[in-house]
Design a protein around this motif. Structure first.
Motif, PDB file in Angstrom:
ATOM      1  N   ILE A 397       0.826  -1.231   0.084  1.00  0.00           N
ATOM      2  CA  ILE A 397      -0.542   0.276  -0.011  1.00  0.00           C
ATOM      3  C   ILE A 397       0.786   1.302  -0.343  1.00  0.00           C
ATOM      4  N   PHE A 398       0.711   1.930  -0.439  1.00  0.00           N
ATOM      5  CA  PHE A 398       0.919   3.533  -1.110  1.00  0.00           C
ATOM      6  C   PHE A 398       0.505   5.156  -0.835  1.00  0.00           C
ATOM      7  N   SER A 399       1.116   5.555  -0.296  1.00  0.00           N
ATOM      8  CA  SER A 399       0.390   7.071   0.021  1.00  0.00           C
ATOM      9  C   SER A 399       0.463   6.971  -1.331  1.00  0.00           C
ATOM     10  N   LEU A 400      -0.665   8.146  -2.491  1.00  0.00           N
ATOM     11  CA  LEU A 400      -0.828   8.996  -3.282  1.00  0.00           C
ATOM     12  C   LEU A 400       0.487  10.396  -3.489  1.00  0.00           C
ATOM     13  N   LYS A 401       0.357  10.974  -2.063  1.00  0.00           N
ATOM     14  CA  LYS A 401       1.077  12.100  -1.710  1.00  0.00           C
ATOM     15  C   LYS A 401       2.183  12.292  -1.210  1.00  0.00           C
ATOM     16  N   THR A 402       2.653  11.096  -1.050  1.00  0.00           N
ATOM     17  CA  THR A 402       4.010  11.223  -1.156  1.00  0.00           C
ATOM     18  C   THR A 402       4.715   9.517  -1.195  1.00  0.00           C
ATOM     19  N   ARG A 403       4.238   9.232  -1.929  1.00  0.00           N
ATOM     20  CA  ARG A 403       4.456   7.626  -2.399  1.00  0.00           C
ATOM     21  C   ARG A 403       5.271   6.810  -2.123  1.00  0.00           C
ATOM     22  N   ARG A 404       5.276   6.998  -0.578  1.00  0.00           N
ATOM     23  CA  ARG A 404       6.026   6.582   0.063  1.00  0.00           C
ATOM     24  C   ARG A 404       5.265   5.362   0.649  1.00  0.00           C
ATOM     25  N   LEU A 405       5.666   3.969   0.529  1.00  0.00           N
ATOM     26  CA  LEU A 405       4.605   2.710   1.543  1.00  0.00           C
ATOM     27  C   LEU A 405       4.739   2.918   2.592  1.00  0.00           C
ATOM     28  N   LEU A 406       3.239   2.396   2.595  1.00  0.00           N
ATOM     29  CA  LEU A 406       2.379   2.604   4.078  1.00  0.00           C
ATOM     30  C   LEU A 406       2.770   1.091   5.284  1.00  0.00           C
ATOM     31  N   GLY A 407       2.266  -0.203   3.637  1.00  0.00           N
ATOM     32  CA  GLY A 407       2.359  -1.048   4.152  1.00  0.00           C
ATOM     33  C   GLY A 407       2.492  -2.400   3.329  1.00  0.00           C
ATOM     34  N   VAL A 408       3.190  -3.423   4.337  1.00  0.00           N
ATOM     35  CA  VAL A 408       3.370  -4.593   3.293  1.00  0.00           C
ATOM     36  C   VAL A 408       2.526  -5.914   3.956  1.00  0.00           C
ATOM     37  N   HIS A 409       1.725  -6.281   3.097  1.00  0.00           N
ATOM     38  CA  HIS A 409       0.939  -7.822   4.003  1.00  0.00           C
ATOM     39  C   HIS A 409       1.240  -9.048   3.095  1.00  0.00           C
ATOM     40  N   ILE A 410       1.367 -10.139   3.284  1.00  0.00           N
ATOM     41  CA  ILE A 410       1.830 -11.108   3.087  1.00  0.00           C
ATOM     42  C   ILE A 410       1.052 -12.974   2.741  1.00  0.00           C
ATOM     43  N   VAL A 411       0.548 -13.386   2.444  1.00  0.00           N
ATOM     44  CA  VAL A 411       0.007 -14.411   2.505  1.00  0.00           C
ATOM     45  C   VAL A 411       0.891 -15.602   1.737  1.00  0.00           C
ATOM     46  N   GLY A 412       1.730 -16.354   2.400  1.00  0.00           N
ATOM     47  CA  GLY A 412       1.716 -17.678   1.098  1.00  0.00           C
ATOM     48  C   GLY A 412       3.135 -18.235   1.963  1.00  0.00           C
ATOM     49  N   GLU A 413       4.122 -19.217   1.413  1.00  0.00           N
ATOM     50  CA  GLU A 413       5.279 -19.482   1.614  1.00  0.00           C
ATOM     51  C   GLU A 413       6.371 -18.553   1.672  1.00  0.00           C
ATOM     52  N   GLY A 414       6.811 -18.862   2.787  1.00  0.00           N
ATOM     53  CA  GLY A 414       7.638 -17.512   2.765  1.00  0.00           C
ATOM     54  C   GLY A 414       7.786 -16.279   3.558  1.00  0.00           C
ATOM     55  N   ALA A 415       6.083 -16.205   3.810  1.00  0.00           N
ATOM     56  CA  ALA A 415       5.521 -15.060   3.774  1.00  0.00           C
ATOM     57  C   ALA A 415       6.542 -14.116   5.455  1.00  0.00           C
ATOM     58  N   THR A 416       6.864 -14.882   6.484  1.00  0.00           N
ATOM     59  CA  THR A 416       7.339 -14.221   7.269  1.00  0.00           C
ATOM     60  C   THR A 416       8.786 -14.017   7.376  1.00  0.00           C
ATOM     61  N   GLU A 417       9.754 -14.263   6.617  1.00  0.00           N
ATOM     62  CA  GLU A 417      11.767 -13.867   5.776  1.00  0.00           C
ATOM     63  C   GLU A 417      10.637 -12.712   4.897  1.00  0.00           C
ATOM     64  N   LEU A 418       9.987 -13.435   3.261  1.00  0.00           N
ATOM     65  CA  LEU A 418      10.289 -12.189   2.541  1.00  0.00           C
ATOM     66  C   LEU A 418       9.560 -10.213   2.886  1.00  0.00           C
ATOM     67  N   VAL A 419       8.680 -10.968   4.266  1.00  0.00           N
ATOM     68  CA  VAL A 419       7.782  -9.753   5.244  1.00  0.00           C
ATOM     69  C   VAL A 419       9.696  -8.343   5.218  1.00  0.00           C
ATOM     70  N   HIS A 420      10.510  -8.883   6.134  1.00  0.00           N
ATOM     71  CA  HIS A 420      11.620  -8.068   6.562  1.00  0.00           C
ATOM     72  C   HIS A 420      12.292  -7.025   4.995  1.00  0.00           C
ATOM     73  N   ILE A 421      12.430  -6.729   3.984  1.00  0.00           N
ATOM     74  CA  ILE A 421      12.293  -6.180   2.182  1.00  0.00           C
ATOM     75  C   ILE A 421      11.649  -4.937   3.473  1.00  0.00           C
ATOM     76  N   GLY A 422       9.744  -4.976   2.826  1.00  0.00           N
ATOM     77  CA  GLY A 422       8.955  -4.366   3.236  1.00  0.00           C
ATOM     78  C   GLY A 422       8.901  -3.945   4.630  1.00  0.00           C
ATOM     79  N   GLN A 423       9.873  -3.741   5.472  1.00  0.00           N
ATOM     80  CA  GLN A 423       9.831  -3.466   6.993  1.00  0.00           C
ATOM     81  C   GLN A 423      11.383  -2.622   6.863  1.00  0.00           C
ATOM     82  N   ALA A 424      12.166  -2.615   6.199  1.00  0.00           N
ATOM     83  CA  ALA A 424      12.980  -1.802   5.912  1.00  0.00           C
ATOM     84  C   ALA A 424      12.958  -1.233   4.844  1.00  0.00           C
ATOM     85  N   VAL A 425      12.302  -0.986   4.157  1.00  0.00           N
ATOM     86  CA  VAL A 425      11.688   0.362   3.167  1.00  0.00           C
ATOM     87  C   VAL A 425      10.658   1.006   4.207  1.00  0.00           C
TER      88      VAL A 425
END
Length: 467
Positions: A397-425
């Protein structure tokens, strides 16, 4: 009477991290653990056992390969409870050995026994052999964790009607199971046993589940559960549970009756504070046994007594508990405690995994933030094809005004590993351009970030960030 700089009650994630942090600052620390071995609930009945059980079930059942070889595929044709327990014991032994080494290396003293307050500065410890030791400390950290909620109307017998702690010691895998409680623990165990081809029915009085997770992710998750024939009886309550002839019969509030081999009651947990004699320290717990603390310092209303981990309530994660324990210990011994980054990941180790970080779409709407979403499905990635995945979803999910990432949500294989890329951003205040312009290893599931980023970028238009 022994005198310590910090007395820690409990050796789970919050307790051990707090104790080691204080010891590294040169303080004299004692950890009291009432269990047979150090590690607390996290190591012995909670985080580590449930995740080990999950991994063992997926490996032995051949779950991950069924996309290629069909639903009848098995790595081991007959899986027993002993198969699951064998790997569990190896893992737990390793965890305890590592923790004991950490205590020894940092000169943290630890003792087995039940601790209770004598006064705000003093605690009495009753050891296993009956010996009573009295210790005092300049500061005290309560990291006692939680225990399963066990209502009186539930006929627990440790065999056919169990709580989540007892489930780890079952002798036989049930052919059918009813799980009462669609919270994180209930969902994790329900999906693990479903992967072992147990017929699972999940019951919860609420008509929804996992309300703190993005609704679109939950809908995809529920679809996957129903697709593999799990029954979800949401908005229904088990009014009566009876053991009869080796089976368990349940009567729901709508009159429906169910018969099953085993019932897992996983509807909540209680703070393990009932034996601490909190009144002697001037403290009291709430109806669920939890302690109220300052969310920045984790101090209770008694300034030198701190609490951290599951005993203080949400989010009740091993990862956040560790940080809470570290911060509490630093404050307790007079060191500067830096506030952790705003966004932390939440992981649910169900089958499939769910992980999330930042704002959900519902939260973004509530805050009236103009936004756009980008979505990628794992089957769109080459790695997904190689792994045989036909499910899996990554949403940003991104802000239209700032274009910044607001949230990342994953369901599926390896979701708990993949989420850290979004967390860092998220924590670095990155924008959609990061995902569009950067290169990801090929083939990987992480490519889903680029696909979702391009999806959002195409919908948002090529407008440079205002940051």
């Amino acid at each position: 009477m022994d005198q310590f700089d910090l007395l820690v009650v409990g050796s789970g994630p919050a307790g051990r991290r707090g104790a080691i942090q204080a010891a590294k600052l040169g303080k004299k620390v004692l950890v009291v653990e009432q269990g047979k071995r150090v590690g607390g609930v996290s190591v012995h009945t909670g985080t580590i056992p449930s995740k080990t059980l999950r991994e063992t079930a997926l490996n032995l059942s051949g779950w991950r390969e069924r996309g290629f070889y069909g639903r009848a595929y098995r790595v081991k044709q007959e899986i027993s409870a002993e198969d699951l327990r064998r790997r569990l014991l190896i893992t737990l032994d390793h965890e305890v050995e590592v923790l004991e080494h950490q205590f020894a290396r940092n000169r943290v003293q630890h003792i087995r026994g039940k601790a209770s307050f004598v006064d705000p500065q003093t605690m009495q410890i009753v050891k296993d052999d009956g010996e009573v030791v009295t210790v005092s400390a300049a500061s005290i950290l309560l990291a006692v964790g939680t225990k399963p909620f066990r209502p009186d109307y539930m006929p627990f017998d440790s065999r056919t009607v169990l709580d989540s702690d007892e489930l780890l010691d079952i002798q036989d895998l049930p052919r059918s199971m009813v799980v009462i409680g669609a919270g994180v623990i209930g969902i994790e165990y329900a999906t693990i046993f479903s992967a072992l081809d147990t017929q699972v029915t999940l019951i919860d009085p609420k008509s929804t589940m996992l309300d703190f997770i993005d609704k679109e992710i939950v809908e995809d998750f529920i679809y996957q559960l129903r697709d593999r024939n799990m029954k979800l009886l949401l908005g229904q309550k088990a009014e009566k549970v009876e053991r009869q002839n080796g089976k368990v019969e349940l009567t729901l509030d709508n009159g429906r009756r169910l018969t099953t081999d085993m019932v897992l009651f996983a509807a909540g947990r209680m703070g393990a504070t009932d034996t601490l004699n909190l009144a002697a320290a001037g403290l009291e717990a709430d109806a669920r046994g939890r302690l109220n603390v300052n969310p920045e310092t984790f101090a209770t209303k008694v300034p030198h007594i701190f609490a951290a981990g599951d005993v203080v309530g949400f989010p009740s994660l091993a990862s956040t508990s560790m940080e809470q324990g570290r911060i509490a210990a630093r404050v307790a011994v007079g060191a500067i405690a830096k506030e952790p980054p705003k966004y932390f990941p939440y992981g649910i180790y169900a089958v499939p995994e769910i992980s999330t970080c930042g704002l959900s779409e519902e939260e973004v709407k509530e805050r009236h933030i103009p936004y756009e979403c980008g979505i990628a499905r794992f089957r769109e990635t080459s790695r997904g094809h190689i792994m045989g995945l036909d499910t899996g979803l990554l949403k940003m999910i991104f802000s239209l005004k700032t274009r910044r990432l607001l949230g990342v949500h994953i369901v599926g294989e390896g979701a708990t590993e993949l989420v850290h890329i979004g967390q860092a951003v998220l924590n670095l205040k990155g924008t959609v351009e990061y995902f569009v312009e950067n290169t990801f290893n090929y083939p990987t599931l992480a490519e889903a970030y680029k696909i979702a980023g391009l999806d959002a970028w195409n919908r948002m238009g090529d407008i440079k960030s205002e940051i």
